[in-house]
Scaffold this active site. Structure first.
Site, PDB file in Angstrom:
ATOM      1  N   ASN A 182       0.012  10.578   6.267  1.00  0.00           N
ATOM      2  CA  ASN A 182      -1.235  10.164   6.881  1.00  0.00           C
ATOM      3  C   ASN A 182      -2.292  11.266   6.904  1.00  0.00           C
ATOM      4  OD1 ASN A 182      -0.997   7.293   8.070  1.00  0.00           O
ATOM      5  ND2 ASN A 182       0.989   8.247   8.442  1.00  0.00           N
ATOM      6  N   THR A 227       0.867  -1.188   0.000  1.00  0.00           N
ATOM      7  CA  THR A 227       0.000   0.000   0.000  1.00  0.00           C
ATOM      8  C   THR A 227       0.902   1.237   0.000  1.00  0.00           C
ATOM      9  OG1 THR A 227      -0.245  -0.233   2.415  1.00  0.00           O
ATOM     10  CG2 THR A 227      -2.023  -1.095   1.024  1.00  0.00           C
ATOM     11  N   THR A 270       1.475  -8.897  13.131  1.00  0.00           N
ATOM     12  CA  THR A 270       1.357  -7.501  12.688  1.00  0.00           C
ATOM     13  C   THR A 270       1.140  -7.424  11.205  1.00  0.00           C
ATOM     14  OG1 THR A 270       2.684  -6.468  13.562  1.00  0.00           O
ATOM     15  CG2 THR A 270       3.335  -5.955  12.928  1.00  0.00           C
ATOM     16  N   THR A 279      -6.719  10.092  -0.071  1.00  0.00           N
ATOM     17  CA  THR A 279      -6.751  10.806  -1.325  1.00  0.00           C
ATOM     18  C   THR A 279      -5.457  10.672  -2.110  1.00  0.00           C
ATOM     19  OG1 THR A 279      -6.069  12.823  -0.194  1.00  0.00           O
ATOM     20  CG2 THR A 279      -8.421  12.490  -0.524  1.00  0.00           C
ATOM     21  N   GLU A 318       6.536   4.709   7.525  1.00  0.00           N
ATOM     22  CA  GLU A 318       6.105   5.919   6.837  1.00  0.00           C
ATOM     23  C   GLU A 318       6.882   7.140   7.339  1.00  0.00           C
ATOM     24  OE1 GLU A 318       1.540   4.558   5.812  1.00  0.00           O
ATOM     25  OE2 GLU A 318       1.926   5.811   7.566  1.00  0.00           O
ATOM     26  N   LYS A 344       4.039  -6.939   4.260  1.00  0.00           N
ATOM     27  CA  LYS A 344       3.776  -5.570   3.829  1.00  0.00           C
ATOM     28  C   LYS A 344       3.449  -4.740   5.052  1.00  0.00           C
ATOM     29  CE  LYS A 344       0.445  -3.574   3.347  1.00  0.00           C
ATOM     30  NZ  LYS A 344      -0.208  -2.537   4.254  1.00  0.00           N
TER      31      LYS A 344
END
Length: 473
Positions: free
Chosen positions: A468, A204, A244, A473, A331, A233
């Site tokens: 985040n 993702t 997890t 979007t 991230e 992932k």
């Protein structure tokens, strides 16, 4: 019918996206525009592999997320022969439909007779009600139908595990997925490129596909070479309480389900349950292991045997390496940190303290800012909940930074007394991408305690907020 391996090449779009540089880059640490792998992450993607016998894989583009018009988002991994299996699932109360369906498949089959795992990215199929459960079940049944005459008489519970990842609260475009599953089945291959496609299809916000493979031998069968492969992932919503995120392990060693279950529990507790990116536990977390025994040898029926002990070490080490790729791809992350808590009264105490440090926003932001603010580390140690009496004695506690260059640890606190910190050296250590925080509890109040635990985490950057802030979007 038996699955027949065939060599399939990746799509032109996939190759272009992952081998070329984008014309512009909006974010520093998340996936660049166009989906190419950042140059700093390319070293983590294997260019070849040794995969377990009779396991096949593939990934293809379905277009599950409307904005995805070229990248693989449906993965299928299957065995030519039935497998033993075990799995661990999220402890989040809002468990996604595929979690419920996969758990039921394993329970009804007592972990035996599993043939495949099908995974989609782009939509989590979580908090989607009865229809979501139906969609997850239909995905599994569509794969089961591809096996035709190879179905056994106990096929009623289904033989396919289902996983999904992506945005929560949205329905799957199930017709698209069901129409694509036969094509995925016919494209199954044993090639490295197809394992890569499968690993890419489950991504993702990941900036690179995460998978590994290795070979090993066991004491009872030194002449047999076994293989172990795995993929995972995850880059955000990472803080385990089970397993997890999504992860799959595959081996051709002969391991019954009754052995796989404790083997997986031990390995996960020291790997996927010992990483954190942001402290959030997902609704979809699932980790499954499949063993088809295709390489032969004596079945491993006990972890106390020589084979069982060797296998436990091998699988634990492998899952640690695999899970750490998630942290490296956190991230917005700029640092990979290992926190090691030593001389604790018990392993659970050590792990709770390490976990508390790893999920502290103040610790994570200080590391991002290259600030040697060890008080935040000590604060996290002090407020850790659920410790046994006397687990932390301030007068015995020490904290250090450890550099990767092998030099002496930089002591920050020694047995409760602050050290005069060499700020220049601290700055050099904190400039490094990889570093270690060492917390020495000095034993329990009674003087005993030599247990230790490790946890792996990343820092918090401005980029994490950016990613985040517009995830949907």
């Amino acid at each position: 019918m038996a699955l027949k391996p065939k060599i399939c090449t990746a799509s032109t779009a996939f190759r272009q996206a992952f081998e070329s540089s984008p014309s512009r880059t909006v974010r520093s640490y998340s996936a660049p525009v166009g989906g190419s792998i950042p140059s700093s992450k390319q070293k983590y993607v294997p260019t070849s592999g040794t995969y377990p016998k009779a396991f096949l894989a593939t990934g293809l583009h379905v277009g599950i997320k409307p904005s995805n018009n070229q990248f693989p988002d449906l993965a299928l991994l299957a065995s030519e022969i039935p497998c033993s299996s075990a799995a661990v699932f999220t402890q989040n109360k809002f468990q996604a439909a595929p979690v419920t369906v996969s758990r039921e498949v394993i329970e009804r089959r007592s972990g035996e007779g599993i043939r495949a795992i099908v995974i989609n990215s782009g939509c989590a199929n979580a908090v989607t009600g009865k229809r979501g459960l139906q969609d997850a079940s239909e995905m599994g049944r569509a794969v089961d139908a591809c096996f035709d005459g190879s179905k056994d008489q106990n096929s009623d519970p289904g033989s396919t595990l289902v996983m999904s990842t992506g945005v929560i609260g949205q329905r799957l475009p199930i017709s698209k997925i069901l129409s694509a599953i036969p094509s995925a089945y016919s494209s199954l291959s044993s090639s490295h490129q197809d394992w890569l496609l499968a690993a890419r299809a489950i991504c993702t916000t990941d900036t690179f596909p995460k998978f590994r493979s290795r070979t090993f031998t066991l004491p009872s069968s030194p002449g047999i070479t076994y293989s172990l492969a795995g993929m995972t992932k995850g880059a955000g919503m990472i803080h385990p309480n089970m397993a997890t995120l999504l992860a799959m392990l595959f081996t051709d060693a002969p391991i019954p389900a009754t052995t796989l279950k404790p083997l997986l529990a031990h390995a996960v507790d020291r790997s996927f349950n010992a990483i954190s990116v942001d402290g959030d536990t997902s609704t979809n977390d699932t980790l499954a292991i499949l063993a088809n025994g295709a390489a032969g040898g004596q079945p491993i029926t006990s972890l106390d045997s020589a084979d069982g002990q060797a296998l436990t070490e091998i699988v634990t080490d492998f899952t640690q390496q695999l899970s750490q790729l998630v942290v490296r791809d956190g991230e917005g992350a700029t640092k990979f940190i290992r926190v090691r808590v030593v001389n604790a009264a018990s392993f659970p105490d050590a792990k709770k303290i390490a976990s508390t440090i790893a999920r502290s926003p103040l610790v994570k932001t200080a590391l991002y800012g290259k600030d040697a603010n060890w008080g935040r580390i000590l604060c996290a140690v002090g407020y850790t909940e659920g410790l046994s009496p006397g687990a932390v004695v301030p007068e015995k506690t020490s904290v250090s930074f450890v550099s990767r260059d092998g030099s002496e640890p930089l002591k920050l606190l020694v047995r409760g007394e602050p050290e005069a910190v060499d700020e220049k050296r601290a700055g050099r250590i904190l400039e490094e991408e990889d570093l270690e925080i060492l917390v020495d509890l000095g034993g329990s109040e009674s003087g005993g305690g030599r247990e230790e635990a490790n946890y792996w985490f990343c820092d918090f950057s401005h980029e994490y907020v950016t990613i985040n802030g517009d995830y949907r979007t």
